[in-house]
Scaffold this motif. Structure first.
Motif, PDB file in Angstrom:
ATOM      1  N   VAL A 222       1.665   4.894   4.948  1.00 10.59           N
ATOM      2  CA  VAL A 222       0.498   5.628   4.444  1.00 10.59           C
ATOM      3  C   VAL A 222      -0.493   4.667   3.788  1.00 10.59           C
ATOM      4  N   ARG A 223       0.012   3.779   2.962  1.00  9.68           N
ATOM      5  CA  ARG A 223      -0.869   2.853   2.232  1.00  9.68           C
ATOM      6  C   ARG A 223      -1.546   1.871   3.192  1.00  9.68           C
ATOM      7  N   ASN A 224      -0.793   1.312   4.116  1.00  4.35           N
ATOM      8  CA  ASN A 224      -1.315   0.308   5.042  1.00  4.35           C
ATOM      9  C   ASN A 224      -2.351   0.906   5.993  1.00  4.35           C
ATOM     10  N   VAL A 225      -2.014   2.024   6.610  1.00  2.91           N
ATOM     11  CA  VAL A 225      -2.898   2.611   7.621  1.00  2.91           C
ATOM     12  C   VAL A 225      -4.155   3.197   6.979  1.00  2.91           C
ATOM     13  N   GLU A 253      -9.022  -1.413  -4.634  1.00  4.46           N
ATOM     14  CA  GLU A 253      -8.668  -2.826  -4.553  1.00  4.46           C
ATOM     15  C   GLU A 253      -7.265  -2.954  -3.971  1.00  4.46           C
ATOM     16  N   LEU A 254      -7.103  -3.914  -3.055  1.00  5.00           N
ATOM     17  CA  LEU A 254      -5.829  -4.112  -2.369  1.00  5.00           C
ATOM     18  C   LEU A 254      -5.265  -5.488  -2.684  1.00  5.00           C
ATOM     19  N   THR A 255      -3.947  -5.572  -2.709  1.00  5.67           N
ATOM     20  CA  THR A 255      -3.290  -6.871  -2.848  1.00  5.67           C
ATOM     21  C   THR A 255      -2.707  -7.323  -1.512  1.00  5.67           C
ATOM     22  N   ASP A 382       1.113  -1.571  -7.744  1.00  3.19           N
ATOM     23  CA  ASP A 382      -0.211  -2.188  -7.835  1.00  3.19           C
ATOM     24  C   ASP A 382      -0.727  -2.690  -6.489  1.00  3.19           C
ATOM     25  N   ALA A 383      -0.082  -2.300  -5.382  1.00  9.59           N
ATOM     26  CA  ALA A 383      -0.546  -2.746  -4.066  1.00  9.59           C
ATOM     27  C   ALA A 383      -1.951  -2.233  -3.774  1.00  9.59           C
ATOM     28  N   SER A 384      -2.276  -1.072  -4.306  1.00 10.12           N
ATOM     29  CA  SER A 384      -3.633  -0.536  -4.167  1.00 10.12           C
ATOM     30  C   SER A 384      -3.969   0.248  -5.425  1.00 10.12           C
ATOM     31  N   SER A 385      -5.200   0.127  -5.863  1.00 11.51           N
ATOM     32  CA  SER A 385      -5.640   0.877  -7.042  1.00 11.51           C
ATOM     33  C   SER A 385      -7.080   1.315  -6.835  1.00 11.51           C
ATOM     34  N   ARG A 386      -7.343   2.566  -7.158  1.00  8.10           N
ATOM     35  CA  ARG A 386      -8.675   3.140  -6.956  1.00  8.10           C
ATOM     36  C   ARG A 386      -9.312   3.427  -8.305  1.00  8.10           C
ATOM     37  N   LYS A 387     -10.528   2.963  -8.479  1.00  8.94           N
ATOM     38  CA  LYS A 387     -11.258   3.177  -9.718  1.00  8.94           C
ATOM     39  C   LYS A 387     -12.665   3.686  -9.414  1.00  8.94           C
TER      40      LYS A 387
END
Length: 610
Positions: A222-225, A253-255, A382-387
């Motif tokens: 889900v996160r990757n796609v 932001e993605l790591t 923390d692989a992805s965070s939305r602000k």
């Protein structure tokens, strides 16, 4: 938007989510301007319909922004003022049907996966409602909403969320004499959908919502796609900001670097061939129904647990824990194992020690269906965070402190808090400390770049400012949630009134794109759905859905664009006469399905003869 299964009556029975979790999700989504669409998209019996209506009211109360439905009997019930979306299970395949759904107050229609971009202009001509289309994920080989094989054979209805996945099973293919043409292959298992290359064309031809199939998938997928398609769409918006804009707020932001092929995939197809023309022969993955992953390279040596391979891409990195799939050149044999040890040999060649012995000849293609390093990264919080960017203002007066905040992308959403108190002149400039205090938004969904200060030389106690900041952010979150719910109710009430007006009059079946009589494939499972069909002009027989009454005699249990005659190289459009006796049969154990083809429509049908 996020789409998710209701606690019951969703087309993935195993993916139901509790009302409490849906309420939590909607609150968090609304704080960033995103919507939550809940799938209530199975057909319903007369006994189930009242419970489904009650559940619709519960979902409305939980804050859901829309319900995705299949059973049109719901339209005859007293529903809350919540927008309704027509599931792909409704088989939304004609312009007349889409126009009728729009007249019935449907806000958004989900197109069948089998529709191509070339089909969109005629399909969407004169249609004003929003249009959603799948862009990624598992593909059903059957025409949407027209698969009955699971119900007919096992009593597990795909239209009621219990599909037994017959299209992912392995079969023998026999001719009319019983001669085996193919053995033990996944002859109905389509590759996974990936429409990365045609996203812009889809948008230009009327699609406004891009859907990623993801229920029953893990967080790494889900996160990757999702991150991948977010980047694709954002790039289009950046080039064409006068035409397109984002429908929610914030930036992510993605790591990691998103690459869809590195999480679950059965290899990819754009599935973008116009209707009534043959789809490519390589559209299926006959050697497996499981994840294939990314192609790494070629097997150069195999000695049980010791193998060597040459990479296609010299930049690829392998690591212990990776999962490998080896496929023979003729795609008839596979083997798989985990990597226990990686030894680079130079020039893109690696020697690997595996977790299990494999038997495969050199020349086999090597795929990685588990990228251990990426998988660990994707599972981190923390692989992805939305602000969401907000503006903030701090004003000091002799009477007290005022804090104001607004969503930068939606400035009308603004709040303020005040504290009456006597303020003393500041002995030194407190700006730096106050800016730091105001910017500490922690795990909230917001960030502020540079708060504006109007201090007038007064001293503001940091502890008071901290309290006010927390209160301000909480009010902003509540304001965002309130705006989303009010907007939902406004849309829902307008659409509900539109539906009531349309249903207050009788209509002709020609106007609504319906035949004189309806067979079981129209999935009419309750009296309310039958009432609606009568209101839409159907005067002939309305057969009940298969789930209500099994039809007698031979039954068409699946219709597909994928054609096995074409797969074998004997498409009748090319004038090739097959060297075997027709009809063909798909055989699995005691189950046997007769194959017929409609070459003008370019359609294959599987029949269960009884």
């Amino acid at each position: 938007a996020v789409y998710i299964g209701a606690p019951k009556f969703g087309a993935r029975a195993a993916a139901g989510v509790s009302l409490e979790d849906i309420a939590t999700l909607t609150r968090e989504a609304h704080e960033v301007g995103a919507r939550v669409y809940v799938a209530l998209n199975t057909i319903l019996t007369d006994e189930q319909l009242p419970e489904a209506v009650s559940l619709a009211w519960d979902l409305y109360g939980a804050g859901a922004d829309a319900l995705i439905i299949q059973d049109m009997g719901l339209l005859m019930e007293k529903l809350p003022p919540i927008p309704l979306h027509a599931s792909t299970q409704c088989h939304n395949d004609s312009n007349a049907k889409l126009r009728t759904l729009e007249s019935l107050g449907i806000e958004q229609v989900v197109l069948p996966r089998e529709v191509s971009t070339a089909d969109l202009p005629s399909l969407l001509d004169g249609v004003g409602m929003r249009v959603e289309s799948f862009v990624h994920g598992a593909l059903c080989v059957s025409y949407s909403g027209r698969c009955f094989i699971s119900e007919a054979c096992r009593g597990r209805s795909a239209n009621r969320g219990a599909c037994a996945q017959y299209c992912r099973m392995s079969y023998d293919l026999e001719d009319a004499t019983g001669r085996k043409l193919l053995t033990g292959q996944h002859l109905l298992s389509l590759r996974d959908l990936n429409r990365t290359e045609i996203i812009e064309e889809m948008l230009d031809r009327g699609v406004s919502s891009l859907k990623i199939e993801g229920r029953l998938k893990d967080i790494d997928y889900v996160r990757n796609v999702t991150a991948h398609y977010r980047r694709v769409v954002d790039e289009i918006i950046a080039r064409r900001s006068d035409e397109y804009c984002r429908s929610s707020w914030g930036e992510t932001e993605l790591t990691f670097t998103p690459r869809p092929e590195q999480t679950f995939s059965r290899r990819f197809t754009a599935y973008n061939t116009p209707l009534h023309t043959p789809i490519p022969m390589e559209s299926i993955t006959p050697f497996t129904n499981k994840s294939v992953g990314e192609e790494l390279g070629t097997l150069t040596e195999c000695r049980g647990r010791e193998v060597a391979l040459r990479l296609r891409d010299m930049e690829t990195e392998l690591s212990n824990g990776d999962g490998l799939l080896l496929v023979s050149p003729d795609e008839t044999r596979t083997a798989g194992a985990l990597v226990n040890q990686v030894t680079p040999q130079g020039d893109g060649t690696y020697r690997l020690r595996l977790s299990a012995s494999v038997d495969m000849s050199p020349g086999a293609t090597v795929f990685r269906n588990l990228n251990h390093r990426l998988d660990r990264l994707l599972r981190r919080d923390d692989a992805s965070s939305r602000k969401v960017l907000i503006s903030m203002e701090c004003e000091a007066t002799e009477q007290g402190i005022i804090l104001r905040a607004a969503v930068t992308e939606a400035p009308s959403i603004a709040v303020e808090v005040q504290r009456e108190m006597a303020l003393e002149p500041a002995e030194k400039d407190p700006s730096a400390r106050l800016l730091d205090t105001l910017s500490k938004l922690g795990d909230t969904p917001y960030r502020v770049e540079q708060p504006e200060l109007r201090l007038r030389g007064l001293y503001l106690p940091p502890s008071v400012v901290t309290e006010l900041r927390r209160e301000l952010v909480e009010r902003l979150r509540e304001a965002c949630r309130r705006v989303m719910v009010v907007e939902r109710d406004r849309r829902g009430e307008r659409l509900r009134e539109q539906r009531r007006d349309f249903l207050s009059r009788d209509h002709s079946r020609e106007e609504c794109g319906l035949p004189e009589s309806l067979d079981f494939t129209y999935n009419v499972a309750n009296r309310q759905a039958e009432r609606l069909c009568r209101r839409l002009g159907v005067e002939g027989e309305i057969a009940p859905a298969m789930e209500v009454a099994m039809p007698e005699g031979s039954v068409p249990v699946m219709q597909t664009r994928h054609c096995l005659l074409h797969r074998l190289g004997y498409c009748t459009r090319e004038g090739k006469r097959p060297p075997f006796a027709l009809p063909l049969y798909l055989v699995r154990g005691q189950e046997r399905f007769r194959i017929t083809t409609d070459c003008r429509a370019c359609r294959m049908t599987l029949w269960l003869d009884r």
